[in-house]
Design a protein around this motif. Structure first.
Motif, PDB file in Angstrom:
ATOM      1  N   VAL A  88     -52.290   6.717  15.197  1.00  0.00           N
ATOM      2  CA  VAL A  88     -52.065   5.913  16.400  1.00  0.00           C
ATOM      3  C   VAL A  88     -51.690   6.831  17.550  1.00  0.00           C
ATOM      4  N   ARG A  89     -51.973   6.366  18.778  1.00  0.00           N
ATOM      5  CA  ARG A  89     -51.691   7.175  19.966  1.00  0.00           C
ATOM      6  C   ARG A  89     -50.285   6.856  20.453  1.00  0.00           C
ATOM      7  N   LEU A  90     -49.416   7.872  20.426  1.00  0.00           N
ATOM      8  CA  LEU A  90     -48.018   7.681  20.775  1.00  0.00           C
ATOM      9  C   LEU A  90     -47.593   8.673  21.845  1.00  0.00           C
ATOM     10  N   THR A  91     -46.608   8.259  22.652  1.00  0.00           N
ATOM     11  CA  THR A  91     -45.948   9.214  23.529  1.00  0.00           C
ATOM     12  C   THR A  91     -44.856   9.931  22.738  1.00  0.00           C
ATOM     13  N   ILE A  92     -44.336  11.008  23.316  1.00  0.00           N
ATOM     14  CA  ILE A  92     -43.224  11.710  22.676  1.00  0.00           C
ATOM     15  C   ILE A  92     -42.062  10.753  22.432  1.00  0.00           C
ATOM     16  N   LYS A  93     -41.723   9.946  23.438  1.00  0.00           N
ATOM     17  CA  LYS A  93     -40.574   9.046  23.297  1.00  0.00           C
ATOM     18  C   LYS A  93     -40.812   8.028  22.188  1.00  0.00           C
ATOM     19  N   ASP A  94     -42.040   7.508  22.096  1.00  0.00           N
ATOM     20  CA  ASP A  94     -42.355   6.563  21.014  1.00  0.00           C
ATOM     21  C   ASP A  94     -42.178   7.227  19.652  1.00  0.00           C
ATOM     22  N   LEU A  95     -42.651   8.466  19.537  1.00  0.00           N
ATOM     23  CA  LEU A  95     -42.520   9.191  18.272  1.00  0.00           C
ATOM     24  C   LEU A  95     -41.055   9.377  17.899  1.00  0.00           C
ATOM     25  N   VAL A  96     -40.258   9.825  18.858  1.00  0.00           N
ATOM     26  CA  VAL A  96     -38.844  10.071  18.574  1.00  0.00           C
ATOM     27  C   VAL A  96     -38.143   8.779  18.176  1.00  0.00           C
ATOM     28  N   ARG A  97     -38.555   7.652  18.750  1.00  0.00           N
ATOM     29  CA  ARG A  97     -37.979   6.350  18.381  1.00  0.00           C
ATOM     30  C   ARG A  97     -38.211   6.028  16.904  1.00  0.00           C
ATOM     31  N   PHE A  98     -39.310   6.542  16.339  1.00  0.00           N
ATOM     32  CA  PHE A  98     -39.568   6.321  14.910  1.00  0.00           C
ATOM     33  C   PHE A  98     -38.427   6.865  14.048  1.00  0.00           C
ATOM     34  N   ALA A 119     -31.830  13.408  21.392  1.00  0.00           N
ATOM     35  CA  ALA A 119     -32.771  14.261  20.658  1.00  0.00           C
ATOM     36  C   ALA A 119     -33.807  14.856  21.601  1.00  0.00           C
ATOM     37  N   ILE A 120     -34.299  14.048  22.542  1.00  0.00           N
ATOM     38  CA  ILE A 120     -35.265  14.538  23.528  1.00  0.00           C
ATOM     39  C   ILE A 120     -34.621  15.617  24.390  1.00  0.00           C
ATOM     40  N   HIS A 121     -33.373  15.401  24.759  1.00  0.00           N
ATOM     41  CA  HIS A 121     -32.646  16.400  25.557  1.00  0.00           C
ATOM     42  C   HIS A 121     -32.432  17.680  24.753  1.00  0.00           C
ATOM     43  N   ARG A 143     -42.178  20.458  18.558  1.00  0.00           N
ATOM     44  CA  ARG A 143     -40.862  20.158  19.122  1.00  0.00           C
ATOM     45  C   ARG A 143     -40.611  18.655  19.146  1.00  0.00           C
ATOM     46  N   ALA A 144     -41.651  17.870  19.413  1.00  0.00           N
ATOM     47  CA  ALA A 144     -41.502  16.409  19.426  1.00  0.00           C
ATOM     48  C   ALA A 144     -41.172  15.882  18.036  1.00  0.00           C
ATOM     49  N   PHE A 145     -41.837  16.413  17.019  1.00  0.00           N
ATOM     50  CA  PHE A 145     -41.546  15.969  15.649  1.00  0.00           C
ATOM     51  C   PHE A 145     -40.137  16.365  15.227  1.00  0.00           C
ATOM     52  N   ILE A 146     -39.685  17.526  15.658  1.00  0.00           N
ATOM     53  CA  ILE A 146     -38.316  17.942  15.337  1.00  0.00           C
ATOM     54  C   ILE A 146     -37.320  17.034  16.057  1.00  0.00           C
ATOM     55  N   ALA A 147     -37.639  16.629  17.291  1.00  0.00           N
ATOM     56  CA  ALA A 147     -36.774  15.675  17.999  1.00  0.00           C
ATOM     57  C   ALA A 147     -36.685  14.356  17.232  1.00  0.00           C
ATOM     58  N   MET A 148     -37.792  13.925  16.652  1.00  0.00           N
ATOM     59  CA  MET A 148     -37.780  12.698  15.843  1.00  0.00           C
ATOM     60  C   MET A 148     -36.825  12.839  14.654  1.00  0.00           C
ATOM     61  N   VAL A 149     -36.861  13.995  14.002  1.00  0.00           N
ATOM     62  CA  VAL A 149     -35.975  14.243  12.861  1.00  0.00           C
ATOM     63  C   VAL A 149     -34.513  14.265  13.308  1.00  0.00           C
ATOM     64  N   ILE A 150     -34.252  14.881  14.457  1.00  0.00           N
ATOM     65  CA  ILE A 150     -32.883  14.925  14.977  1.00  0.00           C
ATOM     66  C   ILE A 150     -32.387  13.517  15.280  1.00  0.00           C
ATOM     67  N   ALA A 151     -33.247  12.674  15.858  1.00  0.00           N
ATOM     68  CA  ALA A 151     -32.865  11.297  16.191  1.00  0.00           C
ATOM     69  C   ALA A 151     -32.532  10.486  14.937  1.00  0.00           C
ATOM     70  N   GLN A 152     -33.097  10.866  13.812  1.00  0.00           N
ATOM     71  CA  GLN A 152     -32.827  10.142  12.558  1.00  0.00           C
ATOM     72  C   GLN A 152     -31.363  10.290  12.135  1.00  0.00           C
ATOM     73  N   ASN A 153     -30.726  11.374  12.609  1.00  0.00           N
ATOM     74  CA  ASN A 153     -29.278  11.567  12.448  1.00  0.00           C
ATOM     75  C   ASN A 153     -28.833  11.474  10.987  1.00  0.00           C
ATOM     76  N   THR A 154     -29.463  12.274  10.142  1.00  0.00           N
ATOM     77  CA  THR A 154     -29.115  12.295   8.724  1.00  0.00           C
ATOM     78  C   THR A 154     -28.155  13.450   8.425  1.00  0.00           C
ATOM     79  N   ASP A 155     -27.448  13.336   7.309  1.00  0.00           N
ATOM     80  CA  ASP A 155     -26.566  14.424   6.883  1.00  0.00           C
ATOM     81  C   ASP A 155     -27.370  15.663   6.503  1.00  0.00           C
TER      82      ASP A 155
END
Length: 251
Positions: A88-98, A119-121, A143-155
């Motif tokens: 699917v076609r996503l923006t960076i922000k949409d991806l990070v929201r995942f 995470a984006i910051h 970098r966008a995929f890493i931001a998505m992982v950071i947003a997941q906020n896991t231990d």
């Protein structure tokens, strides 16, 4: 803590990971190093339950990984694989929201949006957050995929070759971000990494694999030595100490 006990994985007749046991300490950066085909990525995928083990056990904070409900596990462990393909076609922000899906189930709260913005910051993507992924370079996508992982906020944050497609500047940025996640937020980071100098400069603990087995593990000063590195890579590697870091000279 992540505890791996006697884990093995075979593809066809090839034993890719053989009877591996290792402990990953909380609040540290642990790097898996070794030549191609050593079993690093396969081991990381078994720890995250992305692929099944043939034998052995994996415990996350004392609970065997098979006993975790998927949504609960996704709040404890995040993983970034080497190849990330989206249909699917996503923006960076949409991806990070995942990254917030385990918490929001698609209905993002103000708190979820705050994690997304942070995470984006963290990844310095504010000026391009509305761009589509197919408009980005390989490094920007990473970098966008890493931001998505950071947003997941896991231990626990598991990253399989996170420096792929990145230039020097952004490779350093990623490693500094991972160091901050550990030092400032108390995260536990496990990375598969090929660049042994990045492993040397940013890791707390290194696990060296070869032919599906762990051949040496320990703090950086125990692994980044000419003798150990020759055992791992079968080549002579000179070590120089620069600003307190052990730098490998192998060109």
């Amino acid at each position: 803590m992540v505890e791996v006990s006697k884990v093995s994985k075979k593809y066809g007749h090839k034993l890719v990971v053989e009877d591996v046991s290792v402990q990953v300490q909380k609040g540290k950066i642990t790097s898996f190093i070794g030549p191609n085909g050593a079993g690093k990525s396969t081991l990381l995928s078994m720890v995250s339950r992305l692929i099944k083990r043939d034998t052995g056990e994996v415990f996350i904070d004392g609970t065997e990984i098979s006993a975790w409900k998927s949504n609960d596990l996704a709040k404890r462990i995040s993983i970034l694989k080497q190849a990330n393909h989206l249909s699917v076609r996503l923006t960076i922000k949409d991806l990070v929201r995942f990254g917030r899906f385990p918490y929001s189930q698609g209905k993002l709260s103000k708190e979820d949006e705050r994690y997304v913005e942070e995470a984006i910051h963290y990844m310095e993507l504010e000026d391009m957050q509305d761009k589509y992924l197919d408009q980005l370079s390989g490094g920007q996508q990473q970098r966008a995929f890493i931001a998505m992982v950071i947003a997941q906020n896991t231990d626990y944050v598991l990253l399989d070759e996170p420096l792929n497609n990145l230039d020097m500047k952004h490779s350093v940025q990623i490693m500094k971000v991972l160091r901050r996640l550990v030092d400032e937020l108390g995260k536990t980071v496990v990375i598969v990494i090929h660049d042994i100098n990045f492993a040397s400069c940013y890791s707390d603990f290194i696990v060296a694999l070869k032919d599906g087995k762990i051949i040496k593990e320990g703090p950086v000063q125990d692994i980044i030595t000419p003798a150990v590195l020759k055992d791992i890579y079968e080549m002579d590697i000179e070590i120089q100490e620069i600003n307190g870091n052990r730098i490998c000279i192998y060109f």
